[in-house]
Write a protein that holds these residues in place. Sequence first.
Motif, PDB file in Angstrom:
ATOM      1  N   PHE A  97       0.828  -1.207   0.000  1.00  0.00           N
ATOM      2  CA  PHE A  97       0.000   0.000   0.000  1.00  0.00           C
ATOM      3  C   PHE A  97       0.861   1.255   0.000  1.00  0.00           C
ATOM      4  O   PHE A  97       0.607   2.208  -0.749  1.00  0.00           O
ATOM      5  CB  PHE A  97      -0.939   0.003   1.206  1.00  0.00           C
ATOM      6  CG  PHE A  97      -1.636   1.315   1.428  1.00  0.00           C
ATOM      7  CD1 PHE A  97      -2.689   1.700   0.613  1.00  0.00           C
ATOM      8  CD2 PHE A  97      -1.218   2.191   2.419  1.00  0.00           C
ATOM      9  CE1 PHE A  97      -3.323   2.926   0.791  1.00  0.00           C
ATOM     10  CE2 PHE A  97      -1.846   3.402   2.607  1.00  0.00           C
ATOM     11  CZ  PHE A  97      -2.898   3.778   1.788  1.00  0.00           C
ATOM     12  N   PHE A  98       1.907   1.283   0.835  1.00  0.00           N
ATOM     13  CA  PHE A  98       2.722   2.482   0.950  1.00  0.00           C
ATOM     14  C   PHE A  98       3.673   2.674  -0.231  1.00  0.00           C
ATOM     15  O   PHE A  98       4.292   3.730  -0.360  1.00  0.00           O
ATOM     16  CB  PHE A  98       3.502   2.476   2.267  1.00  0.00           C
ATOM     17  CG  PHE A  98       2.664   2.837   3.459  1.00  0.00           C
ATOM     18  CD1 PHE A  98       2.040   4.070   3.530  1.00  0.00           C
ATOM     19  CD2 PHE A  98       2.489   1.950   4.511  1.00  0.00           C
ATOM     20  CE1 PHE A  98       1.255   4.416   4.615  1.00  0.00           C
ATOM     21  CE2 PHE A  98       1.717   2.287   5.604  1.00  0.00           C
ATOM     22  CZ  PHE A  98       1.091   3.519   5.659  1.00  0.00           C
ATOM     23  N   LYS A  99       3.787   1.668  -1.101  1.00  0.00           N
ATOM     24  CA  LYS A  99       4.561   1.844  -2.329  1.00  0.00           C
ATOM     25  C   LYS A  99       3.792   2.623  -3.387  1.00  0.00           C
ATOM     26  O   LYS A  99       4.380   3.182  -4.312  1.00  0.00           O
ATOM     27  CB  LYS A  99       4.939   0.476  -2.913  1.00  0.00           C
ATOM     28  CG  LYS A  99       5.989  -0.278  -2.130  1.00  0.00           C
ATOM     29  CD  LYS A  99       6.265  -1.621  -2.804  1.00  0.00           C
ATOM     30  CE  LYS A  99       7.262  -2.449  -2.002  1.00  0.00           C
ATOM     31  NZ  LYS A  99       7.485  -3.777  -2.626  1.00  0.00           N
ATOM     32  N   CYS A 100       2.458   2.647  -3.250  1.00  0.00           N
ATOM     33  CA  CYS A 100       1.609   3.236  -4.281  1.00  0.00           C
ATOM     34  C   CYS A 100       1.486   4.749  -4.105  1.00  0.00           C
ATOM     35  O   CYS A 100       1.573   5.267  -2.984  1.00  0.00           O
ATOM     36  CB  CYS A 100       0.213   2.609  -4.257  1.00  0.00           C
ATOM     37  SG  CYS A 100       0.222   0.819  -4.473  1.00  0.00           S
ATOM     38  N   HIS A 101       1.251   5.413  -5.215  1.00  0.00           N
ATOM     39  CA  HIS A 101       1.016   6.859  -5.201  1.00  0.00           C
ATOM     40  C   HIS A 101      -0.480   7.108  -5.077  1.00  0.00           C
ATOM     41  O   HIS A 101      -1.277   6.548  -5.825  1.00  0.00           O
ATOM     42  CB  HIS A 101       1.543   7.482  -6.499  1.00  0.00           C
ATOM     43  CG  HIS A 101       1.571   8.977  -6.472  1.00  0.00           C
ATOM     44  ND1 HIS A 101       2.357   9.697  -5.595  1.00  0.00           N
ATOM     45  CD2 HIS A 101       0.905   9.905  -7.219  1.00  0.00           C
ATOM     46  CE1 HIS A 101       2.185  10.991  -5.809  1.00  0.00           C
ATOM     47  NE2 HIS A 101       1.305  11.141  -6.790  1.00  0.00           N
ATOM     48  N   HIS A 102      -0.879   7.938  -4.118  1.00  0.00           N
ATOM     49  CA  HIS A 102      -2.291   8.210  -3.862  1.00  0.00           C
ATOM     50  C   HIS A 102      -2.519   9.712  -4.010  1.00  0.00           C
ATOM     51  O   HIS A 102      -2.515  10.455  -3.013  1.00  0.00           O
ATOM     52  CB  HIS A 102      -2.684   7.726  -2.469  1.00  0.00           C
ATOM     53  CG  HIS A 102      -2.368   6.278  -2.234  1.00  0.00           C
ATOM     54  ND1 HIS A 102      -3.196   5.265  -2.652  1.00  0.00           N
ATOM     55  CD2 HIS A 102      -1.299   5.677  -1.641  1.00  0.00           C
ATOM     56  CE1 HIS A 102      -2.663   4.102  -2.320  1.00  0.00           C
ATOM     57  NE2 HIS A 102      -1.514   4.320  -1.707  1.00  0.00           N
ATOM     58  N   PRO A 103      -2.735  10.186  -5.224  1.00  0.00           N
ATOM     59  CA  PRO A 103      -2.706  11.630  -5.485  1.00  0.00           C
ATOM     60  C   PRO A 103      -3.842  12.427  -4.869  1.00  0.00           C
ATOM     61  O   PRO A 103      -3.707  13.638  -4.669  1.00  0.00           O
ATOM     62  CB  PRO A 103      -2.761  11.701  -7.019  1.00  0.00           C
ATOM     63  CG  PRO A 103      -3.445  10.432  -7.435  1.00  0.00           C
ATOM     64  CD  PRO A 103      -2.994   9.403  -6.453  1.00  0.00           C
ATOM     65  N   SER A 104      -4.975  11.775  -4.569  1.00  0.00           N
ATOM     66  CA  SER A 104      -6.143  12.509  -4.074  1.00  0.00           C
ATOM     67  C   SER A 104      -6.416  12.283  -2.601  1.00  0.00           C
ATOM     68  O   SER A 104      -7.303  12.932  -2.032  1.00  0.00           O
ATOM     69  CB  SER A 104      -7.394  12.120  -4.882  1.00  0.00           C
ATOM     70  OG  SER A 104      -7.210  12.341  -6.258  1.00  0.00           O
ATOM     71  N   LEU A 105      -5.700  11.363  -1.954  1.00  0.00           N
ATOM     72  CA  LEU A 105      -6.021  10.974  -0.580  1.00  0.00           C
ATOM     73  C   LEU A 105      -5.805  12.136   0.384  1.00  0.00           C
ATOM     74  O   LEU A 105      -4.740  12.758   0.403  1.00  0.00           O
ATOM     75  CB  LEU A 105      -5.161   9.781  -0.156  1.00  0.00           C
ATOM     76  CG  LEU A 105      -5.689   8.980   1.029  1.00  0.00           C
ATOM     77  CD1 LEU A 105      -6.996   8.296   0.668  1.00  0.00           C
ATOM     78  CD2 LEU A 105      -4.664   7.954   1.494  1.00  0.00           C
ATOM     79  N   ARG A 106      -6.846  12.427   1.174  1.00  0.00           N
ATOM     80  CA  ARG A 106      -6.794  13.522   2.139  1.00  0.00           C
ATOM     81  C   ARG A 106      -6.690  13.028   3.575  1.00  0.00           C
ATOM     82  O   ARG A 106      -5.997  13.624   4.391  1.00  0.00           O
ATOM     83  CB  ARG A 106      -8.043  14.398   1.997  1.00  0.00           C
ATOM     84  CG  ARG A 106      -8.145  15.076   0.639  1.00  0.00           C
ATOM     85  CD  ARG A 106      -9.427  15.876   0.523  1.00  0.00           C
ATOM     86  NE  ARG A 106      -9.564  16.465  -0.803  1.00  0.00           N
ATOM     87  CZ  ARG A 106     -10.636  17.137  -1.219  1.00  0.00           C
ATOM     88  NH1 ARG A 106     -11.659  17.315  -0.389  1.00  0.00           N
ATOM     89  NH2 ARG A 106     -10.683  17.624  -2.437  1.00  0.00           N
ATOM     90  N   ASN A 107      -7.429  11.976   3.915  1.00  0.00           N
ATOM     91  CA  ASN A 107      -7.406  11.429   5.267  1.00  0.00           C
ATOM     92  C   ASN A 107      -7.024   9.952   5.197  1.00  0.00           C
ATOM     93  O   ASN A 107      -7.653   9.185   4.459  1.00  0.00           O
ATOM     94  CB  ASN A 107      -8.782  11.546   5.940  1.00  0.00           C
ATOM     95  CG  ASN A 107      -9.053  12.938   6.467  1.00  0.00           C
ATOM     96  OD1 ASN A 107      -8.533  13.903   5.943  1.00  0.00           O
ATOM     97  ND2 ASN A 107      -9.854  13.035   7.508  1.00  0.00           N
ATOM     98  N   LEU A 108      -6.035   9.551   5.994  1.00  0.00           N
ATOM     99  CA  LEU A 108      -5.633   8.150   6.084  1.00  0.00           C
ATOM    100  C   LEU A 108      -5.618   7.752   7.549  1.00  0.00           C
ATOM    101  O   LEU A 108      -4.893   8.343   8.356  1.00  0.00           O
ATOM    102  CB  LEU A 108      -4.255   7.938   5.461  1.00  0.00           C
ATOM    103  CG  LEU A 108      -3.638   6.545   5.650  1.00  0.00           C
ATOM    104  CD1 LEU A 108      -4.529   5.467   5.036  1.00  0.00           C
ATOM    105  CD2 LEU A 108      -2.235   6.489   5.052  1.00  0.00           C
ATOM    106  N   ILE A 109      -6.439   6.769   7.905  1.00  0.00           N
ATOM    107  CA  ILE A 109      -6.524   6.276   9.282  1.00  0.00           C
ATOM    108  C   ILE A 109      -6.262   4.779   9.278  1.00  0.00           C
ATOM    109  O   ILE A 109      -6.975   4.022   8.612  1.00  0.00           O
ATOM    110  CB  ILE A 109      -7.907   6.566   9.894  1.00  0.00           C
ATOM    111  CG1 ILE A 109      -8.151   8.074   9.982  1.00  0.00           C
ATOM    112  CG2 ILE A 109      -8.035   5.934  11.284  1.00  0.00           C
ATOM    113  CD1 ILE A 109      -9.533   8.453  10.466  1.00  0.00           C
TER     114      ILE A 109
END
Length: 864
Positions: free
Chosen positions: A647-659
């Motif tokens: 998961f942390f290898k991927c690029h998440h361009p729109s993610l605002r909140n990660l819990i």
Amino acid sequence: MAGAVVGAGGGGGALLLASLQVLFDHMASRDGLTFLRGQKLSDTLLRKLKMKFLAVKGVLNDAEAKLITDSDVNGWVDELKDAVYDAEDLLDDITTEALRCKMEYSDSQSQVRNINFCEGIKSRVDDITDTLERLAQEKEVLGDGNKEEIVEFLRSYNASRNKIGVIALVGMGGIGKTTLAQLVYKDRRVVDCFDLLAWVCVSEEFDLIRITKTILKAITSGTPDDNDLNMLQCKLEERLSRKKFLLVLDDVWNENYNDLEKLQLPFNAGLRGSKIIVTTRSGQVARVMRSVRIDLGQLSPEDCFLQQTHDMKTMEEIGDGYSLVEEMPSQMSLLKGLQKLSDYIVGKQSGARVAELKELSQIGGSLVIQELQNVVDAKDALELESLEVNDDSGVDQIGEDIVLSNLQPHSNIKRLTIYRYGGLRFPDWLGGLAILINMVSLRLWNYDNVSALPPFGKLPSLKHLYIFGLRGIEKVGAVFYGNEPSFVSLKALSFEDMPNWKEWLCLGGQGGEFPRLKRLHMERCPKLSGNLPTYLPILRMLVIEGCEQLVARLPRAPVIRVLWTHSRDISEWKELPPLLQTLSINNIDSLECLLEEGLLQHNTSLEDLTIRNCSFSRPLCRVCLPITLKYLNVEGCEKLEFLLPEFFKCHHPSLRNLIIDDGTCNLFLSIPLGNFPRCRFLMIGGLEGLKFLSVSTSDRDPPSFGILSISRCSNLVSICCKNMKAACFHSLELYDCPESIFPIQGLPSSLTSLEIRSCNKFTSHREFGLQGLPSLTSLYISDLPNLGSLDGWKLQLLTSLQELEIRDCLELHSLTEGPLPTSLSFLKIHNCPLLEDRFKSRTGEDWPPIAHIPHIVIDDQVLK
């Protein structure tokens, strides 16, 4: 039989907020706005509509706390739901018309059709905004008049000599004491102030053992098996020790001084600032508990019709006073002008007089009719629009059948709720088209004996149907529908807490069974298996939780926006609905395939994803999430070491909140913040097995978000920050990590707020190096049991520091060798006993280094 209440039911405040957010996103649709502009309609039309919704959205949190207990609020929420549904229909029509205009050749005929369509749009927007304006004006039905006063009391430190502050809400039954306490108890400003919260319903039977057990259960999540009061109180005292707690004692009747004193003995173990809320009808209870008292509509006995010769006009103005009498006086029908009556108590001598209610035609709001077992004949009762029947007596089943049959309402009835009905079958009128032709909302709650549902599908006006806790229902079939098409107006359908429901025999028609359904909830139906309705053409929200045996293909729902599922087997899933924006999946097997095979990635509308209570069985090869994703919650999942590296290898361009909260994770976790360029909030909490955490940035695409929160990781030893030259995050929260040793040097220079609490390894011997944080304005330190001095923290070098708060550091004996920064404007020290004498105003040996600070509070005493 306890009573009947006139009012509306309710439900779904949190989900309604989610629906509003989906609706707002829909309003911003490019196609729809382009079409409106092309037809010379300003997009301010939709902006106006959005602003009206926002005006009522603000009160939904308060409404959610009162949905079950306040019938007026339930009706208010129902009307707001209808407005949301109408707005959704409007936006769908705009989108459809925009698509049609794209596809069709423009001629004079189509132009005329567009003009007519746009005129209709204007009219519909005006109708919806009129409704929303009225709802905004009526929001006082939420009745939070005293709420802010109570919130401020709970958040304040105790100014009196009493260590534990007590506030009593005093008033007659039905006046809203419990409702007000619920609103305060759920208020986020209150919740954030306390370490422990507990709610206990005391009631008339004052059993110290039961009450103490209930408090223990609420704060420990376990059930104590001890019945010795002394042992229980010792356990409670231990649990409350060094904790700031909020306790609600709801519905206290006992006025005995010794009993109440004994109840409060363990509470003194809590920290100063702990609070107790008491709801009671008795002013004596408030006095005995030495409380701050708030009276909610208290009336004197003479105002409560104990004297039947009282002036009629006064009686019409204070109908609420009836809740303090044992049964109603005679000749109630003479009160022609009565506009509000909270309680009507049917006595054995006055049972025949319940029919007098039909003469009280101006009564509005909510009416409770208590002791229904004494009703002889209620067929001529008040022509009300809403009715709640609350059956909580020991009347035999046949008797209950008769009483409910006698409560046949007038055909004007629009809202009906029946609680705790103990009969064997529903009365004939409940499924009768002639009686319920205008029925809009119907709620059935908590029955043990009824085994079949009436043909509700026949009711042409029914929009909301909620079925909760019908333990005798095993099958829902053809009788429920009545005929086809059925449920022609139904917009919301809920089945909840149905422990024995096994089979739903759907008609299988092409939208004929639920042609207008927008919300379907199925929660805690553990034995249900088989099929769901096959086609729901305008369904917006589907919630399936606690239905472990349900393995079924999702209904065909082309416009669904919100999907919550608790099904364990998703092997039937072939694709997700194309417009789906919110997805919550709980207790799912085969989750690896769902994340690897691109089913989620191919959905270009998905913005909010929750993965809860799942377990990973193997390492993932890849994680395929849509680039549109803005909110991701991973909660209560086991073996996260199989998910997080990919998961942390991927690029998440729109993610605002990660819990990422609660679960197991046995690995060195590395978080490259550069893969989350738009992230505003990142929380890592409750990960058992996590020992090492690295947070880093790269020179390319540096993030700039608000809060990094690391909490409740009991095994976490080391936290490392790398390459934090850029402005990475502005606030850091670190708490309940007892093994953590934290090098502050790696933090970004842009940090403005730092909070550290319950970290045992923070000692006086470690160089903390806060001088590398020139932008820090707020520092909060709490419950660091091995911290003796702050000399190594170099507080004097924090030239921007404005607020410093230190709590519950029992070994702390000094702050700093030199003066604190001149920028500091507020200092609060609480429960640090070794510092108390050193900072006595103008005389303590450490007073000079802090004398320049404008505002100083030490152990609730304002020194400056």
